[in-house]
Design a protein around this motif. Sequence first.
Motif, PDB file in Angstrom:
ATOM      1  N   TYR A 187      29.015  39.180  52.964  1.00 34.65           N
ATOM      2  CA  TYR A 187      28.192  38.369  52.077  1.00 34.65           C
ATOM      3  C   TYR A 187      28.871  38.270  50.723  1.00 34.65           C
ATOM      4  O   TYR A 187      29.555  39.186  50.294  1.00 34.65           O
ATOM      5  CB  TYR A 187      26.811  39.000  51.860  1.00 34.65           C
ATOM      6  CG  TYR A 187      25.996  39.089  53.113  1.00 34.65           C
ATOM      7  CD1 TYR A 187      25.283  37.996  53.566  1.00 34.65           C
ATOM      8  CD2 TYR A 187      25.940  40.269  53.839  1.00 34.65           C
ATOM      9  CE1 TYR A 187      24.530  38.072  54.721  1.00 34.65           C
ATOM     10  CE2 TYR A 187      25.187  40.352  54.994  1.00 34.65           C
ATOM     11  CZ  TYR A 187      24.480  39.250  55.434  1.00 34.65           C
ATOM     12  OH  TYR A 187      23.748  39.326  56.565  1.00 34.65           O
ATOM     13  N   PHE A 188      28.643  37.154  50.045  1.00 34.12           N
ATOM     14  CA  PHE A 188      29.129  36.993  48.681  1.00 34.12           C
ATOM     15  C   PHE A 188      27.929  37.019  47.764  1.00 34.12           C
ATOM     16  O   PHE A 188      26.945  36.328  48.003  1.00 34.12           O
ATOM     17  CB  PHE A 188      29.873  35.673  48.527  1.00 34.12           C
ATOM     18  CG  PHE A 188      30.357  35.442  47.123  1.00 34.12           C
ATOM     19  CD1 PHE A 188      31.553  35.988  46.703  1.00 34.12           C
ATOM     20  CD2 PHE A 188      29.601  34.718  46.225  1.00 34.12           C
ATOM     21  CE1 PHE A 188      31.997  35.800  45.397  1.00 34.12           C
ATOM     22  CE2 PHE A 188      30.028  34.521  44.925  1.00 34.12           C
ATOM     23  CZ  PHE A 188      31.230  35.063  44.519  1.00 34.12           C
ATOM     24  N   ASN A 189      28.017  37.811  46.712  1.00 38.59           N
ATOM     25  CA  ASN A 189      26.922  37.903  45.761  1.00 38.59           C
ATOM     26  C   ASN A 189      27.482  37.676  44.362  1.00 38.59           C
ATOM     27  O   ASN A 189      28.352  38.406  43.911  1.00 38.59           O
ATOM     28  CB  ASN A 189      26.254  39.284  45.848  1.00 38.59           C
ATOM     29  CG  ASN A 189      25.057  39.383  44.938  1.00 38.59           C
ATOM     30  OD1 ASN A 189      25.190  39.397  43.723  1.00 38.59           O
ATOM     31  ND2 ASN A 189      23.883  39.445  45.538  1.00 38.59           N
ATOM     32  N   GLU A 247      48.423  31.030  41.275  1.00 38.97           N
ATOM     33  CA  GLU A 247      49.501  30.773  42.232  1.00 38.97           C
ATOM     34  C   GLU A 247      49.292  31.662  43.451  1.00 38.97           C
ATOM     35  O   GLU A 247      48.525  32.623  43.413  1.00 38.97           O
ATOM     36  CB  GLU A 247      50.855  31.056  41.572  1.00 38.97           C
ATOM     37  CG  GLU A 247      51.137  30.128  40.399  1.00 38.97           C
ATOM     38  CD  GLU A 247      52.389  30.522  39.629  1.00 38.97           C
ATOM     39  OE1 GLU A 247      53.133  31.404  40.087  1.00 38.97           O
ATOM     40  OE2 GLU A 247      52.592  29.953  38.556  1.00 38.97           O
ATOM     41  N   ALA A 248      49.987  31.365  44.544  1.00 37.29           N
ATOM     42  CA  ALA A 248      49.774  32.069  45.816  1.00 37.29           C
ATOM     43  C   ALA A 248      49.887  33.591  45.684  1.00 37.29           C
ATOM     44  O   ALA A 248      49.167  34.326  46.348  1.00 37.29           O
ATOM     45  CB  ALA A 248      50.756  31.553  46.865  1.00 37.29           C
ATOM     46  N   GLU A 249      50.771  34.062  44.840  1.00 36.95           N
ATOM     47  CA  GLU A 249      50.966  35.507  44.687  1.00 36.95           C
ATOM     48  C   GLU A 249      50.232  36.082  43.478  1.00 36.95           C
ATOM     49  O   GLU A 249      50.518  37.188  43.048  1.00 36.95           O
ATOM     50  CB  GLU A 249      52.467  35.829  44.597  1.00 36.95           C
ATOM     51  CG  GLU A 249      53.224  35.560  45.888  1.00 36.95           C
ATOM     52  CD  GLU A 249      52.681  36.372  47.077  1.00 36.95           C
ATOM     53  OE1 GLU A 249      52.418  37.569  46.929  1.00 36.95           O
ATOM     54  OE2 GLU A 249      52.510  35.775  48.160  1.00 36.95           O
ATOM     55  N   ASN A 250      49.306  35.301  42.928  1.00 38.45           N
ATOM     56  CA  ASN A 250      48.576  35.757  41.743  1.00 38.45           C
ATOM     57  C   ASN A 250      47.152  35.200  41.767  1.00 38.45           C
ATOM     58  O   ASN A 250      46.721  34.499  40.859  1.00 38.45           O
ATOM     59  CB  ASN A 250      49.328  35.319  40.487  1.00 38.45           C
ATOM     60  CG  ASN A 250      48.951  36.094  39.244  1.00 38.45           C
ATOM     61  OD1 ASN A 250      48.796  35.517  38.185  1.00 38.45           O
ATOM     62  ND2 ASN A 250      48.790  37.394  39.343  1.00 38.45           N
ATOM     63  N   CYS A 251      46.435  35.522  42.879  1.00 34.25           N
ATOM     64  CA  CYS A 251      45.083  35.016  43.056  1.00 34.25           C
ATOM     65  C   CYS A 251      44.266  35.994  43.901  1.00 34.25           C
ATOM     66  O   CYS A 251      44.794  36.985  44.399  1.00 34.25           O
ATOM     67  CB  CYS A 251      45.103  33.643  43.734  1.00 34.25           C
ATOM     68  SG  CYS A 251      45.651  33.689  45.452  1.00 34.25           S
ATOM     69  N   CYS A 252      42.996  35.683  44.054  1.00 37.84           N
ATOM     70  CA  CYS A 252      42.120  36.465  44.918  1.00 37.84           C
ATOM     71  C   CYS A 252      41.700  35.586  46.089  1.00 37.84           C
ATOM     72  O   CYS A 252      41.089  34.537  45.894  1.00 37.84           O
ATOM     73  CB  CYS A 252      40.880  36.924  44.154  1.00 37.84           C
ATOM     74  SG  CYS A 252      39.717  37.836  45.194  1.00 37.84           S
ATOM     75  N   ARG A 253      42.076  36.002  47.292  1.00 35.64           N
ATOM     76  CA  ARG A 253      41.635  35.289  48.492  1.00 35.64           C
ATOM     77  C   ARG A 253      40.406  36.009  49.027  1.00 35.64           C
ATOM     78  O   ARG A 253      40.410  37.226  49.184  1.00 35.64           O
ATOM     79  CB  ARG A 253      42.745  35.253  49.543  1.00 35.64           C
ATOM     80  CG  ARG A 253      43.974  34.503  49.047  1.00 35.64           C
ATOM     81  CD  ARG A 253      45.034  34.358  50.088  1.00 35.64           C
ATOM     82  NE  ARG A 253      45.360  35.652  50.687  1.00 35.64           N
ATOM     83  CZ  ARG A 253      46.161  35.796  51.742  1.00 35.64           C
ATOM     84  NH1 ARG A 253      46.706  34.746  52.307  1.00 35.64           N
ATOM     85  NH2 ARG A 253      46.422  36.998  52.222  1.00 35.64           N
ATOM     86  N   LEU A 254      39.384  35.228  49.277  1.00 35.30           N
ATOM     87  CA  LEU A 254      38.088  35.781  49.649  1.00 35.30           C
ATOM     88  C   LEU A 254      37.675  35.202  50.997  1.00 35.30           C
ATOM     89  O   LEU A 254      37.471  34.000  51.120  1.00 35.30           O
ATOM     90  CB  LEU A 254      37.082  35.402  48.559  1.00 35.30           C
ATOM     91  CG  LEU A 254      35.675  35.918  48.615  1.00 35.30           C
ATOM     92  CD1 LEU A 254      35.647  37.439  48.583  1.00 35.30           C
ATOM     93  CD2 LEU A 254      34.883  35.370  47.448  1.00 35.30           C
ATOM     94  N   LEU A 255      37.584  36.065  52.005  1.00 33.97           N
ATOM     95  CA  LEU A 255      37.123  35.653  53.333  1.00 33.97           C
ATOM     96  C   LEU A 255      35.677  36.120  53.485  1.00 33.97           C
ATOM     97  O   LEU A 255      35.398  37.316  53.402  1.00 33.97           O
ATOM     98  CB  LEU A 255      38.001  36.276  54.424  1.00 33.97           C
ATOM     99  CG  LEU A 255      37.628  35.924  55.861  1.00 33.97           C
ATOM    100  CD1 LEU A 255      37.830  34.429  56.120  1.00 33.97           C
ATOM    101  CD2 LEU A 255      38.471  36.741  56.832  1.00 33.97           C
ATOM    102  N   VAL A 256      34.770  35.160  53.660  1.00 33.74           N
ATOM    103  CA  VAL A 256      33.346  35.469  53.743  1.00 33.74           C
ATOM    104  C   VAL A 256      32.857  35.154  55.154  1.00 33.74           C
ATOM    105  O   VAL A 256      32.983  34.029  55.624  1.00 33.74           O
ATOM    106  CB  VAL A 256      32.528  34.640  52.722  1.00 33.74           C
ATOM    107  CG1 VAL A 256      31.048  34.987  52.809  1.00 33.74           C
ATOM    108  CG2 VAL A 256      33.050  34.859  51.309  1.00 33.74           C
ATOM    109  N   GLY A 257      32.321  36.156  55.818  1.00 32.18           N
ATOM    110  CA  GLY A 257      31.668  35.966  57.105  1.00 32.18           C
ATOM    111  C   GLY A 257      30.197  36.184  56.877  1.00 32.18           C
ATOM    112  O   GLY A 257      29.791  37.056  56.107  1.00 32.18           O
ATOM    113  N   MET A 258      29.366  35.389  57.467  1.00 31.89           N
ATOM    114  CA  MET A 258      27.941  35.542  57.212  1.00 31.89           C
ATOM    115  C   MET A 258      27.213  35.952  58.474  1.00 31.89           C
ATOM    116  O   MET A 258      27.567  35.547  59.569  1.00 31.89           O
ATOM    117  CB  MET A 258      27.344  34.266  56.638  1.00 31.89           C
ATOM    118  CG  MET A 258      27.590  33.024  57.461  1.00 31.89           C
ATOM    119  SD  MET A 258      27.074  31.554  56.588  1.00 31.89           S
ATOM    120  CE  MET A 258      25.534  31.230  57.409  1.00 31.89           C
ATOM    121  N   GLN A 259      26.216  36.768  58.303  1.00 29.08           N
ATOM    122  CA  GLN A 259      25.386  37.174  59.425  1.00 29.08           C
ATOM    123  C   GLN A 259      24.607  35.964  59.905  1.00 29.08           C
ATOM    124  O   GLN A 259      24.185  35.132  59.111  1.00 29.08           O
ATOM    125  CB  GLN A 259      24.414  38.276  58.999  1.00 29.08           C
ATOM    126  CG  GLN A 259      25.085  39.561  58.660  1.00 29.08           C
ATOM    127  CD  GLN A 259      25.561  40.310  59.903  1.00 29.08           C
ATOM    128  OE1 GLN A 259      25.572  39.802  61.009  1.00 29.08           O
ATOM    129  NE2 GLN A 259      25.971  41.529  59.699  1.00 29.08           N
TER     130      GLN A 259
END
Length: 150
Positions: free
Chosen positions: A32-34, A51-63
């Motif tokens: 979950y993202f809050n 840039e690709a090497e200076n970011c936050c990648r966020l994978l969100v799976g939801m119930q």
Amino acid sequence: MPTIYDNIEKHLAEGLRNTLEVSHKADFCIGYFNLRGWKQVADYIEKWSGEAENCCRLLVGMQKPPQELIAEYFANIEEYLIDNQKAAQLKKQLALEFKKQLTIGIPTEEDEIALRKLSKQLKEKKVVVKLFLRHTLHAKLYFVLEKIKS
């Protein structure tokens, strides 16, 4: 060396902030993202370039909602496949869930600032969000790369 946070002796928010302070990239895999949780780390991500090497990648799976789980169970579906129409519907549903988060309680000025900051970070690709919709993903994994000291 990985660190396990139990939020009793070791607190996740504090550990993430300490690590992000000396890092240049992060990959988060969460169920979950809050937004109110995000604002605890947003300032650290804000310093990154996007840039690709200076970011936050966020994978969100939801119930899945309970009625969907029950329908799948009784339909005896072996593997839940999602077409583009269903994926778009689930994305809208997730956006509505984010909206509900903001209307619980009385949104503060701090909440509004955090939302604007997240919007800016998304536009600048400092935060890249992907939704995992194939099946239920209720994970909590935070992988952060520290800067190499020269």
